[in-house]
Write a protein that holds these residues in place. Sequence first.
Motif, PDB file in Angstrom:
ATOM      1  N   ALA A 223      44.289  68.234   0.656  1.00 18.57           N
ATOM      2  CA  ALA A 223      42.991  68.725   1.131  1.00 18.57           C
ATOM      3  C   ALA A 223      43.172  69.568   2.384  1.00 18.57           C
ATOM      4  CB  ALA A 223      42.060  67.547   1.413  1.00 18.57           C
ATOM      5  N   ASP A 224      42.345  70.575   2.535  1.00 25.70           N
ATOM      6  CA  ASP A 224      42.483  71.536   3.631  1.00 25.70           C
ATOM      7  C   ASP A 224      41.662  71.088   4.845  1.00 25.70           C
ATOM      8  OD1 ASP A 224      42.715  73.683   5.309  1.00 25.70           O
ATOM      9  OD2 ASP A 224      41.749  75.131   3.959  1.00 25.70           O
ATOM     10  N   PRO A 225      42.328  70.661   5.934  1.00 27.79           N
ATOM     11  CA  PRO A 225      41.580  70.206   7.113  1.00 27.79           C
ATOM     12  C   PRO A 225      40.975  71.350   7.922  1.00 27.79           C
ATOM     13  CG  PRO A 225      43.920  70.142   7.559  1.00 27.79           C
ATOM     14  CD  PRO A 225      43.782  70.509   6.108  1.00 27.79           C
ATOM     15  N   SER A 226      41.309  72.599   7.555  1.00 25.32           N
ATOM     16  CA  SER A 226      40.764  73.750   8.286  1.00 25.32           C
ATOM     17  C   SER A 226      39.552  74.365   7.578  1.00 25.32           C
ATOM     18  CB  SER A 226      41.845  74.823   8.470  1.00 25.32           C
ATOM     19  OG  SER A 226      42.231  75.374   7.220  1.00 25.32           O
ATOM     20  N   ALA A 227      39.175  73.822   6.415  1.00 22.87           N
ATOM     21  CA  ALA A 227      38.019  74.357   5.680  1.00 22.87           C
ATOM     22  C   ALA A 227      36.754  74.203   6.510  1.00 22.87           C
ATOM     23  CB  ALA A 227      37.874  73.626   4.350  1.00 22.87           C
ATOM     24  N   ARG A 228      35.857  75.181   6.397  1.00 23.54           N
ATOM     25  CA  ARG A 228      34.631  75.159   7.191  1.00 23.54           C
ATOM     26  C   ARG A 228      33.401  75.181   6.277  1.00 23.54           C
ATOM     27  NH1 ARG A 228      35.257  75.746  12.590  1.00 23.54           N
ATOM     28  NH2 ARG A 228      37.386  76.243  13.282  1.00 23.54           N
ATOM     29  N   ASN A 229      32.402  74.414   6.667  1.00 23.97           N
ATOM     30  CA  ASN A 229      31.152  74.362   5.903  1.00 23.97           C
ATOM     31  C   ASN A 229      30.184  75.438   6.388  1.00 23.97           C
ATOM     32  OD1 ASN A 229      30.055  73.384   8.289  1.00 23.97           O
ATOM     33  ND2 ASN A 229      29.974  71.254   7.581  1.00 23.97           N
TER      34      ASN A 229
END
Length: 277
Positions: A223-229
Amino acid sequence: NYGITPLILPIKTNKTNAIKILIENKANIDTPDEHGNTPLHLSLLHPQLEMATFLWQHEGSQHLKTLQNTEGLTPTALAILSQQKSLIAMVVGTLLASLPPAHLAIVLKDANLLQALLAQDKSSIDALDAQQRTPLGSAIEAGMLECARILLESGADLELPTGLEKQRPLQLAAVQGHTALVSLLLEAKASIHASDQHHNTALHLGAAKGHEAVLAELLEAGADPSARNVHDQTPVEVAYQAHHTKAAIFIEHKVQALKEQSLKEREAYGSTLETPF
């Protein structure tokens, strides 16, 4: 061949009056055949409404309603498998009888019934209920690992949005904190990077609830911890905002540990691959 018990022949020949007379004269209503089917089971296995209704309502049959035969099926399950609306309404009530069959099995928490229903007919495998939930979504909400496994093995769509929030199954499992279900969905190749209508990934949603075991599973799976909502927040920022400081720190430490592990592996194998973190 049902074996020989006093009540079997009248059931096979649909003689309800004979059944009534035998029971009035103390015929044993509990005696099962070699397949574990009591007279109540048999009246629903080969549905005969009058006889099934009499045996279902008889005071001596009440303890038999949850008894499983050798296939793990109760009289309730056999009534549902009959697909006869009147019998289904009799055993579960009119409201539940209106549910798609797969949903009904999940409401009843009956994995054996779900397996039998899907072997018989898979048309309800992705059917929506009144809350727009799929059977897989309902199983996840209820934390029913075995039912979820049966649905996936039977071909349920593991990316179909479920519920009024339109979350995918992996996202829903992360919200609910069901680590075993998260693992099951990841094994089934659920998309770990998919996001909901607010661009929250499963990692965002698990972080918002502080489910550390779920976060560990997702991060280990990539899973990508840098993804932004849509609010431009990463999972760590979501965790802090929700006052799950421990979970936020957990993500930070886990990401750092995975980076170090990746670097060690690159050094050990002489890889030039970049770390995903």
